[in-house]
Design a protein around this motif. Structure first.
Motif, PDB file in Angstrom:
ATOM      1  N   GLN A  55       0.819  -1.204   0.000  1.00 57.54           N
ATOM      2  CA  GLN A  55       0.000   0.000   0.000  1.00 57.54           C
ATOM      3  C   GLN A  55       0.860   1.264   0.000  1.00 57.54           C
ATOM      4  O   GLN A  55       0.507   2.276   0.586  1.00 57.54           O
ATOM      5  N   GLN A 101     -11.897   8.146  -6.135  1.00 60.19           N
ATOM      6  CA  GLN A 101     -11.834   8.768  -4.806  1.00 60.19           C
ATOM      7  C   GLN A 101     -13.057   9.641  -4.553  1.00 60.19           C
ATOM      8  O   GLN A 101     -13.633   9.621  -3.457  1.00 60.19           O
ATOM      9  N   ARG A 104     -16.112   7.553  -3.883  1.00 67.83           N
ATOM     10  CA  ARG A 104     -16.010   6.859  -2.597  1.00 67.83           C
ATOM     11  C   ARG A 104     -15.911   7.796  -1.395  1.00 67.83           C
ATOM     12  O   ARG A 104     -15.738   7.343  -0.270  1.00 67.83           O
ATOM     13  N   LEU A 106     -13.568  10.090  -0.775  1.00 71.37           N
ATOM     14  CA  LEU A 106     -12.190  10.373  -0.389  1.00 71.37           C
ATOM     15  C   LEU A 106     -11.741  11.671  -1.039  1.00 71.37           C
ATOM     16  O   LEU A 106     -12.371  12.147  -1.986  1.00 71.37           O
ATOM     17  N   GLY A 113      -2.953   6.491  -1.710  1.00 69.97           N
ATOM     18  CA  GLY A 113      -2.341   6.275  -0.408  1.00 69.97           C
ATOM     19  C   GLY A 113      -3.086   5.178   0.330  1.00 69.97           C
ATOM     20  O   GLY A 113      -3.934   4.488  -0.253  1.00 69.97           O
ATOM     21  N   PRO A 114      -2.819   4.999   1.631  1.00 68.95           N
ATOM     22  CA  PRO A 114      -3.431   3.911   2.389  1.00 68.95           C
ATOM     23  C   PRO A 114      -4.965   3.872   2.335  1.00 68.95           C
ATOM     24  O   PRO A 114      -5.541   2.792   2.185  1.00 68.95           O
ATOM     25  N   GLN A 115      -5.635   5.026   2.439  1.00 68.84           N
ATOM     26  CA  GLN A 115      -7.104   5.033   2.401  1.00 68.84           C
ATOM     27  C   GLN A 115      -7.639   4.633   1.026  1.00 68.84           C
ATOM     28  O   GLN A 115      -8.627   3.910   0.919  1.00 68.84           O
ATOM     29  N   THR A 116      -6.985   5.098  -0.028  1.00 70.61           N
ATOM     30  CA  THR A 116      -7.425   4.743  -1.383  1.00 70.61           C
ATOM     31  C   THR A 116      -7.154   3.271  -1.672  1.00 70.61           C
ATOM     32  O   THR A 116      -7.992   2.584  -2.257  1.00 70.61           O
ATOM     33  N   TRP A 117      -5.998   2.765  -1.220  1.00 72.55           N
ATOM     34  CA  TRP A 117      -5.716   1.337  -1.383  1.00 72.55           C
ATOM     35  C   TRP A 117      -6.807   0.514  -0.696  1.00 72.55           C
ATOM     36  O   TRP A 117      -7.333  -0.446  -1.264  1.00 72.55           O
ATOM     37  N   LYS A 118      -7.134   0.890   0.517  1.00 71.74           N
ATOM     38  CA  LYS A 118      -8.146   0.167   1.285  1.00 71.74           C
ATOM     39  C   LYS A 118      -9.492   0.190   0.546  1.00 71.74           C
ATOM     40  O   LYS A 118     -10.167  -0.836   0.419  1.00 71.74           O
ATOM     41  N   SER A 119      -9.864   1.340   0.045  1.00 71.05           N
ATOM     42  CA  SER A 119     -11.128   1.489  -0.663  1.00 71.05           C
ATOM     43  C   SER A 119     -11.119   0.732  -1.997  1.00 71.05           C
ATOM     44  O   SER A 119     -12.109   0.112  -2.380  1.00 71.05           O
TER      45      SER A 119
END
Length: 123
Positions: A55, A101, A104, A106, A113-119
């Motif tokens: 990530q 993003q 979703r 974001l 970044g980490p939040q986008t990877w997670k999503s």
């Protein structure tokens, strides 16, 4: 009672229809052909394409398997191939990441970044 040409034609038509209805067709009798799968393409599974498991922050100008993973996940999320899986994070990939993003909820900065990877992996 003698049969006329119409009676014979009707009888033949019925017989032919019964024969066709009970006989397997060539399409059903033949074994299905195996569809070719490219050897280099990882198997798509929801939330993971198989190119990259990390990530790390990934942005325009980056290249490699992390970018391929993003492109594959965006294509999976969109339901069609909107990005080439070429591993090059160019303007089109950046635009689709920002769109993802935004949809979703974001920050639509086009940087993964980490939040986008997670999503992306939850899409």
């Amino acid at each position: 009672m003698p049969r006329g040409p119409r009676s014979r034609a009707a009888a033949l038509s019925v017989a032919a229809g019964l024969l066709l209805a009970t006989a397997p067709t060539a399409a059903h009798a033949a074994a299905p052909a195996a569809s070719p799968v490219p050897a280099a393409a990882p198997q798509q599974v929801r939330g993971h394409c198989g190119y990259y498991d990390g990530q790390a922050i990934t942005r325009r100008g980056d290249t490699g398997d992390g970018v391929r993973e993003i492109q594959c996940l965006i294509n999976y999320w969109s339901g069609r191939s909107v990005l080439d899986g070429d591993g090059d994070f160019g303007p089109q990939t950046e635009s689709w990441v920002a769109h993802f993003q935004d949809v979703r909820g974001l920050l639509p900065d086009g940087v993964v970044g980490p939040q986008t990877w997670k999503s992306l992996r939850a899409a």
